[in-house]
Design a protein around this motif. Structure first.
Motif, PDB file in Angstrom:
ATOM      1  N   UNK A  11       0.848  -1.187   0.000  1.00 46.52           N
ATOM      2  CA  UNK A  11       0.000   0.000   0.000  1.00 46.52           C
ATOM      3  C   UNK A  11       0.884   1.238   0.000  1.00 46.52           C
ATOM      4  N   UNK A  12       0.595   2.134  -0.933  1.00 45.84           N
ATOM      5  CA  UNK A  12       1.344   3.385  -1.084  1.00 45.84           C
ATOM      6  C   UNK A  12       0.370   4.545  -1.163  1.00 45.84           C
ATOM      7  N   UNK A  13       0.898   5.755  -1.039  1.00 45.09           N
ATOM      8  CA  UNK A  13       0.085   6.949  -1.230  1.00 45.09           C
ATOM      9  C   UNK A  13       0.718   7.845  -2.278  1.00 45.09           C
ATOM     10  N   UNK A  14       0.055   8.948  -2.596  1.00 46.68           N
ATOM     11  CA  UNK A  14       0.624   9.937  -3.510  1.00 46.68           C
ATOM     12  C   UNK A  14       1.619  10.789  -2.733  1.00 46.68           C
ATOM     13  N   UNK A  15       2.726  10.150  -2.403  1.00 41.23           N
ATOM     14  CA  UNK A  15       3.732  10.723  -1.522  1.00 41.23           C
ATOM     15  C   UNK A  15       5.101  10.482  -2.136  1.00 41.23           C
ATOM     16  N   UNK A  57      -1.994   2.237  -4.926  1.00 45.99           N
ATOM     17  CA  UNK A  57      -2.046   3.630  -4.463  1.00 45.99           C
ATOM     18  C   UNK A  57      -3.507   3.912  -4.163  1.00 45.99           C
ATOM     19  N   UNK A  58      -3.863   3.825  -2.898  1.00 46.93           N
ATOM     20  CA  UNK A  58      -5.275   3.738  -2.521  1.00 46.93           C
ATOM     21  C   UNK A  58      -5.825   4.972  -1.831  1.00 46.93           C
ATOM     22  N   UNK A  59      -5.191   6.122  -2.022  1.00 53.45           N
ATOM     23  CA  UNK A  59      -5.703   7.327  -1.372  1.00 53.45           C
ATOM     24  C   UNK A  59      -6.475   8.226  -2.333  1.00 53.45           C
ATOM     25  N   UNK A  83      -7.670  14.821  10.043  1.00 52.30           N
ATOM     26  CA  UNK A  83      -8.605  15.707  10.729  1.00 52.30           C
ATOM     27  C   UNK A  83      -9.937  15.886   9.988  1.00 52.30           C
ATOM     28  N   UNK A  84     -10.197  15.070   8.955  1.00 49.94           N
ATOM     29  CA  UNK A  84     -11.404  15.252   8.150  1.00 49.94           C
ATOM     30  C   UNK A  84     -12.088  13.915   7.886  1.00 49.94           C
ATOM     31  N   UNK A  85     -13.420  13.934   7.859  1.00 50.28           N
ATOM     32  CA  UNK A  85     -14.167  12.728   7.502  1.00 50.28           C
ATOM     33  C   UNK A  85     -13.975  12.491   6.004  1.00 50.28           C
ATOM     34  N   UNK A  86     -13.504  11.302   5.674  1.00 47.87           N
ATOM     35  CA  UNK A  86     -13.001  11.049   4.326  1.00 47.87           C
ATOM     36  C   UNK A  86     -13.570   9.755   3.762  1.00 47.87           C
ATOM     37  N   UNK A  87     -14.175   9.802   2.560  1.00 44.24           N
ATOM     38  CA  UNK A  87     -14.583   8.550   1.906  1.00 44.24           C
ATOM     39  C   UNK A  87     -13.354   7.879   1.302  1.00 44.24           C
ATOM     40  N   UNK A  88     -13.275   6.555   1.407  1.00 45.45           N
ATOM     41  CA  UNK A  88     -12.070   5.861   0.955  1.00 45.45           C
ATOM     42  C   UNK A  88     -12.420   4.681   0.056  1.00 45.45           C
ATOM     43  N   UNK A 140      -4.041   1.145   6.832  1.00 49.49           N
ATOM     44  CA  UNK A 140      -3.283   1.820   5.773  1.00 49.49           C
ATOM     45  C   UNK A 140      -3.330   3.339   5.948  1.00 49.49           C
ATOM     46  N   UNK A 141      -4.513   3.878   6.172  1.00 51.90           N
ATOM     47  CA  UNK A 141      -4.622   5.332   6.281  1.00 51.90           C
ATOM     48  C   UNK A 141      -3.963   5.864   7.562  1.00 51.90           C
TER      49      UNK A 141
END
Length: 318
Positions: free
Chosen positions: A120-124, A194-196, A212-217, A268-269
């Motif tokens: 699992x990766x992010x846009x980082x 890349x699951x973000x 700090x935010x409610x986020x749909x994933x 992951x998050x």
């Protein structure tokens, strides 16, 4: 006629990309510095989206701190663009020097046991350079799940660049079938997710507190990982210095089949948020990640038998 036009455009884009990729890094970073001045101070690329995302993610930071992160983001993003161009001509030696990996011993142990791995990766950082992972792992198929571009010619161009170093691109809609095929052929796979990204309305099944935010994933990757019994690994990316990155692999869970629903996604998050807080300037803040709100979802949609439907009497007007 249209096909011929796009083919010509593809050839021109390929030629331009190739010529730019031949330039040495010092020249490319000079272009990046000029690009930064244009993007950050003249065009102010997505300035409102970036500012809103940073303020909501880090309410504890001062305006001066947020400004430093924003300027750092513009610097990094311009570097990311020229680094992605350079990927077309980078050699194995260049990539292995500039994109390093730690924790590959554990990956190779799992692969030697015939087990497949989900990274699992992010846009980082520079996620494009992570396609050089095949140079670091043994006896496996390395692949990445991606969204094909609508234009088939430009999709072919990006796919060519991403697969230059033996990492295969698998369209999202074919991912489960392809991974199962590799398993039946006795080939352990390393799959990059890349699951973000922000899910479409009808793909929202889970919400979390992220930055700090409610986020749909997105939860599709988790279903694939559990169905194929892949080991859950997180890739923690850091920027060591300009043009140099490291990805440290950490095994989060080896037995994923028995995990409760959404636990992989939640874990992951949590890991991704820790990475972002450590080096916030190398995250993709220009993406409007929080454009879909829980209030709007609850007003317009409902989930019935695992599928999201538009509520009766509602129309899609946004």
């Amino acid at each position: 006629m249209k096909k011929a036009f796009y083919k010509t455009l593809y050839l021109l884009a390929y030629g331009f990309w190739y010529l730019l990729a031949l330039l040495p890094f010092p020249v490319l970073y000079l272009f990046s510095d000029v690009f930064y001045l244009i993007m950050a101070h003249i065009v102010k690329y997505r300035h409102k989206v970036i500012g809103k995302n940073l303020r909501n993610s880090f309410p504890e930071k001062t305006d001066a701190e947020l400004h430093r992160i924003e300027q750092g983001f513009y610097h990094w993003f311009c570097d990311y663009v020229v680094e992605t161009f350079k990927l077309m001509t980078m050699s194995r030696e260049q990539l292995m020097q500039r994109m390093t990996f730690t924790g590959t011993e554990e990956l190779n142990r799992l692969l030697s046991e015939g087990r497949s791995v989900a990274i699992y990766l992010g846009h980082l950082g520079n996620w494009e350079w992570i396609t050089s992972l095949p140079y670091w792992v043994e006896d496996s198929v390395c692949c990445q799940i991606y969204h094909p571009l609508e234009n088939e010619y430009f999709d072919r161009l990006f796919k060519f660049v991403r697969e230059r170093h033996d990492a295969r691109c698998i369209p999202m809609q074919e991912s489960l079938r392809k991974i199962i095929q590799f398993g039946r052929a006795g080939k352990p796979v390393v799959v990059g997710y890349i699951s973000d990204q922000t899910p479409f309305w009808w793909n929202i099944h889970h919400w979390i507190k992220f930055l700090n935010q409610e986020t749909p994933v997105l939860t599709g990757a988790e279903r694939i990982v559990k169905h194929t019994r892949q080991v859950f690994v997180y890739g923690d990316v850091t920027r060591i210095r300009r043009g140099h990155y490291n990805c440290a692999f950490r095994i989060i869970r080896e037995d994923t089949k028995s995990l409760p629903e959404y636990e992989i996604t939640d874990l992951y998050f949590r890991e991704l948020e820790k990475s972002i807080r450590r080096q916030p300037e190398i995250y993709l803040w220009s993406h409007n990640r929080w454009k879909r709100t829980r209030a709007r979802f609850d007003e317009y949609f409902e989930e019935v038998n695992g599928k999201v439907h538009l509520r009766e009497g509602k129309e899609m007007i946004f």
